[in-house]
Design a protein around this motif. Structure first.
Motif, PDB file in Angstrom:
ATOM      1  N   SER A   1       1.919 -11.288  -6.280  1.00 11.00           N
ATOM      2  CA  SER A   1       3.433 -10.799  -5.801  1.00 11.00           C
ATOM      3  C   SER A   1       3.518  -9.977  -5.196  1.00 11.00           C
ATOM      4  O   SER A   1       2.952  -9.005  -5.104  1.00 11.00           O
TER       5      SER A   1
ATOM      6  N   TYR B   1       1.896 -15.123   3.242  1.00 13.64           N
ATOM      7  CA  TYR B   1       3.484 -15.147   3.357  1.00 13.64           C
ATOM      8  C   TYR B   1       3.467 -14.350   4.657  1.00 13.64           C
ATOM      9  O   TYR B   1       3.079 -13.240   5.033  1.00 13.64           O
ATOM     10  N   ASP B   2       4.471 -15.017   5.530  1.00 13.30           N
ATOM     11  CA  ASP B   2       4.745 -14.373   7.035  1.00 13.30           C
ATOM     12  C   ASP B   2       5.982 -14.643   7.167  1.00 13.30           C
ATOM     13  O   ASP B   2       6.603 -15.795   7.292  1.00 13.30           O
ATOM     14  N   ALA B   3       6.797 -13.633   7.346  1.00 13.70           N
ATOM     15  CA  ALA B   3       8.447 -13.576   7.372  1.00 13.70           C
ATOM     16  C   ALA B   3       8.799 -12.557   8.235  1.00 13.70           C
ATOM     17  O   ALA B   3       8.363 -11.220   8.096  1.00 13.70           O
TER      18      ALA B   3
ATOM     19  N   GLN C   1       8.191 -11.995  -3.193  1.00 11.36           N
ATOM     20  CA  GLN C   1       7.797 -13.418  -3.108  1.00 11.36           C
ATOM     21  C   GLN C   1       6.605 -13.522  -4.148  1.00 11.36           C
ATOM     22  O   GLN C   1       5.766 -12.806  -4.170  1.00 11.36           O
TER      23      GLN C   1
ATOM     24  N   ILE D   1       3.193 -16.039  -5.020  1.00 10.01           N
ATOM     25  CA  ILE D   1       2.413 -16.995  -4.535  1.00 10.01           C
ATOM     26  C   ILE D   1       1.034 -17.206  -5.240  1.00 10.01           C
ATOM     27  O   ILE D   1       0.426 -16.165  -5.571  1.00 10.01           O
TER      28      ILE D   1
END
Length: 691
Positions: free
Chosen positions: A563, A616-618, A635, A637
């Protein structure tokens, strides 16, 4: 006219109603008390909840242990109370959903009934957070999942700028005040709104049934206690935020949308819930339906007796001061916006008598499209066509589609049919008129079977009027053995209405031969008991099963969970400017700052990888209406368990080049392990919370 979906629902529900009629009887048929049963189950929830709260400790460390004490050490009372609390809540959902389905299927939500339907929509959704907050208080693994997912759903609502889900990723972020707040919401706040919602829901109804019959309450409670003893509710292990349970026993009555939050997105769940709620709210006007004109009062024949106001199921009639100067004190006034044109007021009016010959048959209150005079004429016409020695006149409800389908098949040389709005629409004097004037040898009132009256009290008022316990009463001179009321027959239904007619004809034949022995059918007592036991078993089995099964998988076998949760403020969109002394002097004293910095901030870019593969890529915008707040990053994951190299980086400018802060670490993740990636605002660095 019912649509195909409603007709299909009626074909599905009617056999169930008929079966329950055989076991419970029309007066105790649970289908006739769904709303009241829902309220009763919540009474059980309230009483059992008060007992549980006496021993409950509102703290992080005490919540789980206090519930475990009640479940195991005080199992004979506290454990039963906990199970009753759980299963009564689930049972209330079932009766609530079936109640809504029945109102839709039987077309009881249109016209003036829209108010009860629309106010029932938020009432239905209010029940869900009431149950969810109860799960939070147990604080087991299921409660942790519910709290975390609930926070994720709330984070998706645009009005919240600070992520709440991050508060449930570590023990340090959780405080005892959380359980105090949940206890207040669950025991005081939400129940108060629920009570107000129930009052508003029945506000327009005259004599709402908010309590089921005592026999039904007692048998339901016994069944609930039996289920609680056979299959007690238990917790699903203490909360350990460093580990993620592979599966959980989900309560599918209260938590069906929670898996959708992971399968779709929190936004998708809100779209589904809001869209479905909007559809329910506008359903009474889809499509716009025509309505019969409201009942009409004739003051020349109204003496202000108030019977019509007392018998109106929807509160459409009020008694007000006389307006025509006659000696009577009050008169009946009809509110067209509340009148459903059921005719029960006409059935209660003592002036609606067909024996009137000297004056026109104009009662104090009547139905414009089917006046009492018109009804008398239809009766005369139908009776004139009858032949034979056992002539029977059948009255059926015009709004019942099953009656419309079979009325032509019923009519023959010895059987005539007459349409009325509702059984309560027919004054008892009309039955007396048919039999005393020898217009027919017998009368069948084919009301809604099983007491499922479309206008709530039509069957009940008719039964009481014919029994002489409610005004206007049937005269004692009328031989009631020449009458058959379908809703009083425990074996009767629309499908065997012909059997009811044949039974009455057989009774008339025996009377003509001097025989008086009745052969009326009724279920054996032991058969009724078996049906009741089977009905409760069929009702409570899903309550027990679907409160924990099928189990829901949070992660797959051999997976761990990572997380990412932190807040980070991006760079300002421009450089700060030094104000001159003149500029400072022009400002109010409380606003004199040496630097003038742009308010708006840039988006930030966050990257989380495992062994070089992006998890995670944002690029995330800043919070706030003016884009001037810190960006919340959150997030969860799932990752494959084992040795893994985790990298996390943040770019305060929102571009793809480089990172202002980053961290790389190799961890050995056991299956079910939970790692939280956080950012230290003081040290301006990332860290991995593993314990």
């Amino acid at each position: 006219m019912p649509d195909p979906l409603q007709r299909a629902g009626q074909r599905l529900l009617q056999p169930l109603r008929a079966i329950l009629d055989r076991g419970f009887g029309a007066d105790l048929n649970p289908f006739n008390h769904l709303g009241a049963l829902t309220i009763y189950f919540f009474w059980i929830v309230l009483v059992s909840g008060i007992w549980l709260f006496i021993f409950f400790r509102t703290s992080v460390d005490g919540a789980y242990s206090s519930v475990e004490y009640l479940t195991h050490e005080q199992w004979y009372l506290g454990g039963v109370m906990r199970s009753l609390h759980r299963y009564a809540s689930d049972a209330a959902i079932i009766t609530l959903v079936v109640h809504v389905a029945c109102e839709f299927v039987y077309n009881r939500y249109r016209g003036p009934r829209w108010f009860s339907w629309v106010t029932g929509v938020p009432l239905m959704w209010l029940v869900i957070p009431l149950g969810i907050t109860g799960y939070w208080l147990v604080w087991d693994q299921l409660a942790w999942y519910v709290a975390l997912t609930s926070a994720e759903l709330l984070d998706a609502v645009p009005i919240f700028t600070v992520s709440m889900a991050g508060n449930f990723l570590s023990d340090e972020a959780l405080s005892d005040r959380f359980f105090t707040l949940m206890a207040f919401l669950h025991l005081i706040g939400l129940p108060l709104f629920l009570v107000f919602g129930i009052w508003l829901h029945v506000f327009r109804l005259n004599g709402p049934r908010i309590n089921p019959p005592r026999a039904l309450m007692a048998s339901s409670l016994v069944a609930m206690v039996t289920l609680s003893l056979i299959f007690p509710a238990v917790s699903q292990g203490p909360v350990d935020m460093t580990r993620v349970p592979e599966t959980l026993g989900l309560d599918w009555f209260y938590l069906p949308v929670y898996p959708l939050a992971a399968l779709w997105s929190p936004g998708g769940v809100w779209t589904l819930v809001c869209g479905f709620s909007l559809l329910l709210c506008i359903l009474p006007w889809l499509p716009p339906g025509g309505a019969r004109p409201a009942a009409r009062v004739d003051l020349d024949n109204c003496n202000g007796c108030s019977r019509c106001a007392d018998d109106c199921p929807f509160g459409a009639i009020t008694m007000e001061p006389r307006s025509d100067g006659k000696s009577y004190e009050i008169e009946a006034v009809v509110d067209p916006s509340l009148c459903v044109s059921c005719g029960l007021c006409t059935g209660s009016c003592p002036t609606a008598t067909p024996f009137r010959r000297q004056t026109d048959l104009v009662p104090g209150i009547d139905q414009p499209e089917l006046t009492s005079a018109t009804l008398r004429a239809q009766i005369m016409e139908a009776s004139q066509a009858l032949r034979g020695t056992n002539r029977i006149l059948v009255f059926g409800c015009a709004d019942d589609p099953s009656w419309r389908r079979q009325r032509k098949r019923l009519a023959d040389a010895e059987t005539g049919v007459v349409d009325i709005y509702c059984m309560g629409h027919l004054p008892p004097s009309f039955v007396d008129f048919v039999l005393s004037r020898d217009l027919a040898d017998g009368v069948v009132l084919a009301g809604c079977p099983g007491g499922n009256c479309h206008f709530r009290y039509g069957a009940q008022w008719t039964s009481e009027r014919l029994a002489g316990t409610r005004d206007p009463r049937l005269r004692k001179r009328v031989d009631t053995t020449r009458l058959a009321l379908t809703w009083q027959q425990p074996w009767a239904s629309r499908s065997n209405l012909r059997a009811v007619i044949d039974d009455l004809r057989s009774t008339l034949s025996r009377r003509s031969k001097g025989e008086t022995k009745s052969v009326a059918r009724s279920p054996h007592r032991w058969g009724r008991w078996l049906l009741v036991a089977f009905a409760y078993a069929a009702f409570l089995a899903p309550v027990g099963v679907f409160s924990v099964w099928p189990r829901y998988g949070l992660i797959e076998t051999g997976q761990a969970m990572v997380s990412i949760s932190f807040s980070f403020a991006g760079e300002r969109v421009g450089e700060c400017r030094q104000l001159t002394q003149d500029e400072l002097n022009a400002l109010p004293p409380n606003m004199r700052k040496p630097l003038d910095c742009p308010r708006e901030r840039r988006p930030i870019r966050v990257l989380l990888t495992a062994d070089g593969q992006p998890l995670y890529d944002a690029t995330l915008p800043p919070a706030g209406l003016w884009n001037d707040g810190a960006t919340d990053v959150y997030q969860r994951i799932p990752v494959k368990a084992g040795e893994v190299e985790l990298f996390v980086g943040v770019n305060a400018r929102g571009d793809a080049e480089g990172f202002d802060h980053m961290l790389t670490r190799t961890l050995v993740l056991a299956p079910g392990r939970h790692v939280v990636v956080e950012f230290d605002d003081v040290g301006q660095s990332f860290f991995f919370r593993t314990e």
